[in-house]
Design a protein around this motif. Structure first.
Motif, PDB file in Angstrom:
ATOM      1  N   GLN A  63      17.197  -4.642  30.061  1.00 48.55           N
ATOM      2  CA  GLN A  63      16.160  -4.463  29.044  1.00 48.55           C
ATOM      3  C   GLN A  63      16.573  -5.105  27.721  1.00 48.55           C
ATOM      4  N   THR A 118      15.959  -8.832  27.952  1.00 44.34           N
ATOM      5  CA  THR A 118      14.534  -9.158  27.801  1.00 44.34           C
ATOM      6  C   THR A 118      14.118  -9.065  26.335  1.00 44.34           C
ATOM      7  N   HIS A 119      14.526  -7.985  25.677  1.00 44.20           N
ATOM      8  CA  HIS A 119      14.172  -7.780  24.268  1.00 44.20           C
ATOM      9  C   HIS A 119      14.758  -8.875  23.385  1.00 44.20           C
ATOM     10  N   THR A 140      15.645 -11.913  24.150  1.00 43.68           N
ATOM     11  CA  THR A 140      15.029 -13.219  24.408  1.00 43.68           C
ATOM     12  C   THR A 140      13.668 -13.323  23.729  1.00 43.68           C
ATOM     13  N   LYS A 141      12.878 -12.274  23.829  1.00 47.66           N
ATOM     14  CA  LYS A 141      11.576 -12.280  23.151  1.00 47.66           C
ATOM     15  C   LYS A 141      11.756 -12.375  21.636  1.00 47.66           C
ATOM     16  N   LEU A 189      13.625 -12.909  33.104  1.00 51.44           N
ATOM     17  CA  LEU A 189      12.330 -12.237  33.273  1.00 51.44           C
ATOM     18  C   LEU A 189      11.435 -12.487  32.067  1.00 51.44           C
ATOM     19  N   ALA A 190      12.019 -12.477  30.863  1.00 49.23           N
ATOM     20  CA  ALA A 190      11.243 -12.753  29.655  1.00 49.23           C
ATOM     21  C   ALA A 190      10.733 -14.187  29.651  1.00 49.23           C
ATOM     22  N   LYS A 208      10.145 -16.097  32.256  1.00 48.74           N
ATOM     23  CA  LYS A 208       9.073 -16.209  33.260  1.00 48.74           C
ATOM     24  C   LYS A 208       7.762 -15.670  32.711  1.00 48.74           C
ATOM     25  N   GLU A 209       7.865 -14.551  31.997  1.00 52.97           N
ATOM     26  CA  GLU A 209       6.670 -13.935  31.414  1.00 52.97           C
ATOM     27  C   GLU A 209       6.009 -14.866  30.403  1.00 52.97           C
ATOM     28  N   MET A 210       6.834 -15.659  29.700  1.00 56.98           N
ATOM     29  CA  MET A 210       6.308 -16.589  28.697  1.00 56.98           C
ATOM     30  C   MET A 210       5.915 -17.930  29.308  1.00 56.98           C
ATOM     31  N   GLY A 211       6.063 -18.065  30.634  1.00 59.60           N
ATOM     32  CA  GLY A 211       5.664 -19.294  31.312  1.00 59.60           C
ATOM     33  C   GLY A 211       6.628 -20.447  31.119  1.00 59.60           C
TER      34      GLY A 211
END
Length: 342
Positions: free
Chosen positions: A229, A232-233, A235-236, A262-263, A265-268
């Motif tokens: 987590q 992910t945080h 990276t965002k 994962l972050a 991938k979520e951002m494309g």
């Protein structure tokens, strides 16, 4: 069915027609027993499958043949592998292990240390919590004559040995690899800066950038926890707050690296071709996540073996000089760092 009686030291003495005291001294290899007698006793011990009763011998030798381990968690690959190494050496030397898990809580670590049954352990292996900023509870144990060997994360206490991996070198080779694959704006999502190995990984990261004359942007360095987590945080946060957008991320461990992926991938964002990612540990997940994760393999099994071997030396030799062992990891290259445009 009647259970077979366990062989005792009296059985050895009776079979050899010598005194129990002579057998006991032979097993302890004292100076007043001849080599021939000792060899005769050892042959009979093997023949009759005699196993020492450490509860009884401990009264004489003042050894319990128990060692305690204090560590933050057992649910990740690194620590479970370290325990495997410790257990292998401990069992080879007829020692049992007692495990205490702090759950990364400094308060729990202090509580465990204060409640340790010191009369029932011969030594202690410790990896401090990631947020620990106190060491008085551990120093008090050393002051009472119980040896401590630290592994992975160490407190600064005199007369204690330490076994760590080469965090500086591991970080350096990971970042150098990213640079060689064409990445230039390399971010680092690290662990708590209070930890010495976190500082060493930052040093390795900065040293690699300096070697290749690349700027170190302070906005590209974030310190937080070691969880997925957190990765992910972090990276965002890099993508929302940093004026310089990274084209690669070096994470403090594989869990953070997976969180970063994962972050992304979520951002494309295409991992590897647009943004490279490298971790640190070689957790099994690194090989099965898509794309597979480039990482620095930590010598976890060897760390476990070496720290236990050092502790046994401290236990057997009162004046054993503390040692600090640093073990090297190795780079495992996978698909998350294929290179920009490849």
């Amino acid at each position: 069915m009647k259970q077979q009686r366990q062989t005792t030291i009296k059985d050895i003495a009776s079979a050899l027609k010598i005194s129990v005291a002579t057998v006991s001294r032979a097993l302890r290899d004292t100076h007043d027993v001849s080599r021939a007698t000792r060899e005769k006793v050892l042959r009979k011990v093997e023949e009759l499958h005699y196993r020492p009763n450490f509860n009884a011998t401990g009264l004489v030798t003042r050894k319990s043949h128990n060692i305690a381990i204090i560590l933050p968690t057992i649910t990740n690959y690194y620590f479970s592998t370290v325990i495997t190494g410790i257990q292998e050496i401990a069992y080879q030397n007829n020692y049992k292990i007692i495990l205490y898990v702090t759950g990364e809580s400094p308060a729990r670590e202090i509580e465990v240390a204060k409640d340790l049954p010191l009369s029932s352990i011969d030594g202690l292996l410790v990896c401090v919590t990631s947020e620990s900023d106190q060491s008085g509870h551990l120093k008090a144990i050393v002051d009472k004559g119980i040896p401590i060997v630290f592994f992975d994360r160490a407190a600064e206490i005199k007369n204690t040995s330490k076994v760590t991996q080469n965090d500086f070198g591991g970080a350096f080779i990971a970042v150098e690899h990213l640079i060689e694959k064409g990445y230039r704006n390399i971010a680092h999502i690290g662990g708590p800066l209070s930890l010495s190995f976190t500082k060493e990984r930052v040093r390795g990261y900065l040293a690699a950038l300096k070697k290749y004359n690349l700027p170190a942007h302070h906005n590209l360095i974030i310190h937080s926890g070691f969880t997925q987590q957190s990765g992910t945080h972090d990276t965002k946060q890099l993508w929302t707050s940093s004026p310089v957008k990274p084209d690669a991320i070096f994470a403090a461990n594989d869990r953070k690296a997976v969180g970063a992926m994962l972050a992304l991938k979520e951002m494309g964002i295409k991992i590897g071709k647009e943004v490279g990612v490298a971790g640190f540990t070689n957790d099994p997940v690194a090989a099965i996540i898509t794309p597979s994760l480039t990482t620095v393999e930590e010598p976890a099994l060897e760390v476990g073996k070496k720290c236990c071997e050092l502790l046994l030396k401290h236990i057997s030799k009162k004046n054993f000089i503390p040692e600090e062992l640093v073990l090297n990891g190795k780079l495992i290259v996978r698909d998350s760092t294929v290179g920009k445009g490849d």
